[in-house]
Design a protein around this motif. Structure first.
Motif, PDB file in Angstrom:
ATOM      1  N   ARG A 228       0.827  -1.203   0.000  1.00 41.03           N
ATOM      2  CA  ARG A 228       0.000   0.000   0.000  1.00 41.03           C
ATOM      3  C   ARG A 228       0.863   1.256   0.000  1.00 41.03           C
ATOM      4  O   ARG A 228       0.512   2.253  -0.620  1.00 41.03           O
ATOM      5  N   PHE A 229       1.991   1.210   0.723  1.00 41.48           N
ATOM      6  CA  PHE A 229       2.865   2.385   0.779  1.00 41.48           C
ATOM      7  C   PHE A 229       3.491   2.653  -0.583  1.00 41.48           C
ATOM      8  O   PHE A 229       3.617   3.803  -0.998  1.00 41.48           O
ATOM      9  N   VAL A 230       3.858   1.600  -1.300  1.00 43.72           N
ATOM     10  CA  VAL A 230       4.429   1.750  -2.642  1.00 43.72           C
ATOM     11  C   VAL A 230       3.400   2.368  -3.582  1.00 43.72           C
ATOM     12  O   VAL A 230       3.724   3.263  -4.377  1.00 43.72           O
ATOM     13  N   VAL A 231       2.156   1.923  -3.479  1.00 44.55           N
ATOM     14  CA  VAL A 231       1.086   2.498  -4.289  1.00 44.55           C
ATOM     15  C   VAL A 231       0.885   3.964  -3.922  1.00 44.55           C
ATOM     16  O   VAL A 231       0.722   4.820  -4.795  1.00 44.55           O
ATOM     17  N   ARG A 232       0.939   4.270  -2.630  1.00 41.65           N
ATOM     18  CA  ARG A 232       0.779   5.653  -2.182  1.00 41.65           C
ATOM     19  C   ARG A 232       1.886   6.547  -2.737  1.00 41.65           C
ATOM     20  O   ARG A 232       1.631   7.672  -3.171  1.00 41.65           O
ATOM     21  N   VAL A 233       3.121   6.052  -2.729  1.00 42.09           N
ATOM     22  CA  VAL A 233       4.243   6.822  -3.268  1.00 42.09           C
ATOM     23  C   VAL A 233       4.050   7.065  -4.761  1.00 42.09           C
ATOM     24  O   VAL A 233       4.239   8.186  -5.254  1.00 42.09           O
ATOM     25  N   ALA A 234       3.661   6.037  -5.497  1.00 37.34           N
ATOM     26  CA  ALA A 234       3.452   6.176  -6.943  1.00 37.34           C
ATOM     27  C   ALA A 234       2.306   7.144  -7.247  1.00 37.34           C
ATOM     28  O   ALA A 234       2.414   7.989  -8.151  1.00 37.34           O
ATOM     29  N   VAL A 235       1.226   7.057  -6.494  1.00 37.82           N
ATOM     30  CA  VAL A 235       0.092   7.958  -6.700  1.00 37.82           C
ATOM     31  C   VAL A 235       0.487   9.392  -6.338  1.00 37.82           C
ATOM     32  O   VAL A 235       0.128  10.338  -7.045  1.00 37.82           O
ATOM     33  N   ASN A 236       1.243   9.570  -5.249  1.00 36.94           N
ATOM     34  CA  ASN A 236       1.732  10.908  -4.889  1.00 36.94           C
ATOM     35  C   ASN A 236       2.606  11.482  -5.997  1.00 36.94           C
ATOM     36  O   ASN A 236       2.490  12.653  -6.344  1.00 36.94           O
ATOM     37  N   ALA A 237       3.504  10.666  -6.531  1.00 34.07           N
ATOM     38  CA  ALA A 237       4.385  11.126  -7.605  1.00 34.07           C
ATOM     39  C   ALA A 237       3.572  11.561  -8.821  1.00 34.07           C
ATOM     40  O   ALA A 237       3.836  12.618  -9.410  1.00 34.07           O
ATOM     41  N   PHE A 238       2.580  10.776  -9.189  1.00 34.86           N
ATOM     42  CA  PHE A 238       1.740  11.131 -10.332  1.00 34.86           C
ATOM     43  C   PHE A 238       0.959  12.408 -10.055  1.00 34.86           C
ATOM     44  O   PHE A 238       0.872  13.297 -10.918  1.00 34.86           O
ATOM     45  N   ALA A 239       0.390  12.528  -8.859  1.00 37.18           N
ATOM     46  CA  ALA A 239      -0.391  13.717  -8.506  1.00 37.18           C
ATOM     47  C   ALA A 239       0.481  14.969  -8.494  1.00 37.18           C
ATOM     48  O   ALA A 239       0.069  16.028  -8.983  1.00 37.18           O
ATOM     49  N   ILE A 240       1.682  14.866  -7.975  1.00 34.72           N
ATOM     50  CA  ILE A 240       2.597  16.011  -7.968  1.00 34.72           C
ATOM     51  C   ILE A 240       2.981  16.372  -9.392  1.00 34.72           C
ATOM     52  O   ILE A 240       3.065  17.550  -9.740  1.00 34.72           O
ATOM     53  N   TRP A 241       3.185  15.378 -10.244  1.00 27.15           N
ATOM     54  CA  TRP A 241       3.505  15.653 -11.643  1.00 27.15           C
ATOM     55  C   TRP A 241       2.359  16.402 -12.327  1.00 27.15           C
ATOM     56  O   TRP A 241       2.595  17.371 -13.049  1.00 27.15           O
ATOM     57  N   ILE A 242       1.127  15.986 -12.082  1.00 22.33           N
ATOM     58  CA  ILE A 242      -0.035  16.661 -12.674  1.00 22.33           C
ATOM     59  C   ILE A 242      -0.079  18.111 -12.206  1.00 22.33           C
ATOM     60  O   ILE A 242      -0.298  19.023 -13.001  1.00 22.33           O
ATOM     61  N   VAL A 243       0.149  18.347 -10.917  1.00 19.19           N
ATOM     62  CA  VAL A 243       0.095  19.708 -10.376  1.00 19.19           C
ATOM     63  C   VAL A 243       1.220  20.568 -10.948  1.00 19.19           C
ATOM     64  O   VAL A 243       1.037  21.761 -11.176  1.00 19.19           O
ATOM     65  N   THR A 244       2.375  19.970 -11.220  1.00 15.78           N
ATOM     66  CA  THR A 244       3.477  20.757 -11.775  1.00 15.78           C
ATOM     67  C   THR A 244       3.219  21.173 -13.216  1.00 15.78           C
ATOM     68  O   THR A 244       3.904  22.057 -13.720  1.00 15.78           O
TER      69      THR A 244
ATOM     70  N   GLY B 209      -8.411   5.160  -4.650  1.00 17.37           N
ATOM     71  CA  GLY B 209      -9.598   4.307  -4.629  1.00 17.37           C
ATOM     72  C   GLY B 209      -9.591   3.269  -5.732  1.00 17.37           C
ATOM     73  O   GLY B 209     -10.106   2.169  -5.577  1.00 17.37           O
ATOM     74  N   ILE B 210      -8.985   3.606  -6.852  1.00 15.79           N
ATOM     75  CA  ILE B 210      -8.925   2.674  -7.975  1.00 15.79           C
ATOM     76  C   ILE B 210      -7.808   1.649  -7.794  1.00 15.79           C
ATOM     77  O   ILE B 210      -7.992   0.458  -8.046  1.00 15.79           O
ATOM     78  N   LEU B 211      -6.629   2.089  -7.352  1.00 22.78           N
ATOM     79  CA  LEU B 211      -5.438   1.232  -7.345  1.00 22.78           C
ATOM     80  C   LEU B 211      -5.206   0.432  -6.066  1.00 22.78           C
ATOM     81  O   LEU B 211      -4.591  -0.621  -6.120  1.00 22.78           O
ATOM     82  N   ARG B 212      -5.641   0.950  -4.935  1.00 21.75           N
ATOM     83  CA  ARG B 212      -5.370   0.225  -3.689  1.00 21.75           C
ATOM     84  C   ARG B 212      -6.236  -1.022  -3.615  1.00 21.75           C
ATOM     85  O   ARG B 212      -7.419  -0.988  -3.941  1.00 21.75           O
ATOM     86  N   PRO B 213      -5.649  -2.130  -3.141  1.00 26.12           N
ATOM     87  CA  PRO B 213      -6.441  -3.365  -3.027  1.00 26.12           C
ATOM     88  C   PRO B 213      -7.524  -3.215  -1.972  1.00 26.12           C
ATOM     89  O   PRO B 213      -7.326  -2.590  -0.942  1.00 26.12           O
ATOM     90  N   ARG B 214      -8.671  -3.808  -2.255  1.00 26.58           N
ATOM     91  CA  ARG B 214      -9.780  -3.743  -1.308  1.00 26.58           C
ATOM     92  C   ARG B 214      -9.631  -4.823  -0.257  1.00 26.58           C
ATOM     93  O   ARG B 214      -8.911  -5.788  -0.434  1.00 26.58           O
ATOM     94  N   ARG B 215     -10.328  -4.663   0.849  1.00 23.42           N
ATOM     95  CA  ARG B 215     -10.192  -5.593   1.982  1.00 23.42           C
ATOM     96  C   ARG B 215     -10.544  -7.030   1.589  1.00 23.42           C
ATOM     97  O   ARG B 215      -9.850  -7.952   1.957  1.00 23.42           O
ATOM     98  N   ASP B 216     -11.609  -7.230   0.846  1.00 21.65           N
ATOM     99  CA  ASP B 216     -12.004  -8.588   0.484  1.00 21.65           C
ATOM    100  C   ASP B 216     -10.981  -9.245  -0.463  1.00 21.65           C
ATOM    101  O   ASP B 216     -10.761 -10.432  -0.407  1.00 21.65           O
ATOM    102  N   GLU B 217     -10.325  -8.443  -1.318  1.00 22.65           N
ATOM    103  CA  GLU B 217      -9.296  -8.988  -2.201  1.00 22.65           C
ATOM    104  C   GLU B 217      -8.045  -9.350  -1.417  1.00 22.65           C
ATOM    105  O   GLU B 217      -7.378 -10.330  -1.715  1.00 22.65           O
ATOM    106  N   ARG B 218      -7.705  -8.555  -0.381  1.00 22.97           N
ATOM    107  CA  ARG B 218      -6.538  -8.855   0.439  1.00 22.97           C
ATOM    108  C   ARG B 218      -6.772 -10.115   1.274  1.00 22.97           C
ATOM    109  O   ARG B 218      -5.853 -10.878   1.524  1.00 22.97           O
ATOM    110  N   ALA B 219      -8.001 -10.341   1.701  1.00 25.33           N
ATOM    111  CA  ALA B 219      -8.299 -11.530   2.520  1.00 25.33           C
ATOM    112  C   ALA B 219      -8.138 -12.801   1.687  1.00 25.33           C
ATOM    113  O   ALA B 219      -7.704 -13.826   2.193  1.00 25.33           O
ATOM    114  N   ARG B 220      -8.499 -12.755   0.405  1.00 31.94           N
ATOM    115  CA  ARG B 220      -8.384 -13.920  -0.458  1.00 31.94           C
ATOM    116  C   ARG B 220      -6.947 -14.177  -0.887  1.00 31.94           C
ATOM    117  O   ARG B 220      -6.539 -15.298  -1.056  1.00 31.94           O
TER     118      ARG B 220
END
Length: 134
Positions: free
Chosen positions: A2-18, A122-133
């Motif tokens: 999840r942290f790796v996804v958060r870093v990638a999403v932050n990088a993309f969001a910062i790129w869009i803002v720049t 919301g799109i990229l992070r795994p959902r709870r039911d998918e993580r349980a499986r």
């Protein structure tokens, strides 16, 4: 993961803002090559922004609970702008990183980053039911 996804999403969001010059947020890349420079810079800034949000952001948000109540949550815009400014201050110690302009434009940039993070997270992070499986 999840942290790796958060870093990638932050990088993309910062790129869009720049891409919006009116917000005065820019990246200063370093040596390897232009495309790789921007990618590495964005990933490093995204990592630092994720760490600042995780560590400092949590503490500030807990301390500011009365302000959240008084302002009906609008203080979160200022807090997110502060966290983005803090990320720029941390990366400002090197020749690369995030640079911000006026504080209120930084707040607008933080608002846009937050919206992009919410949508992509919301799109990229795994959902709870998918993580349980899995």
């Amino acid at each position: 993961m999840r942290f790796v996804v958060r870093v990638a999403v932050n990088a993309f969001a910062i790129w869009i803002v720049t891409l919006l010059p009116a917000l005065q947020v820019r990246l200063i890349p370093f040596a390897p090559g232009e495309g790789l420079q921007v990618l590495l810079t964005l990933l490093l800034v995204g990592l630092i922004f994720a760490l600042v949000n995780s560590i400092v952001g949590t503490v500030v948000k807990i301390v500011a609970i009365p302000l959240y109540i008084l302002t009906l949550g609008l203080i979160s815009l200022v807090i997110n702008g502060f966290l983005l400014w803090l990320t720029a201050a941390i990366t400002g110690n090197w020749d690369w990183g995030l640079r911000t302009g006026e504080f209120w434009l930084t707040v607008v940039a933080a608002l846009l980053i937050g919206i992009i993070n919410a949508v992509l997270g919301g799109i990229l992070r795994p959902r709870r039911d998918e993580r349980a499986r899995g």
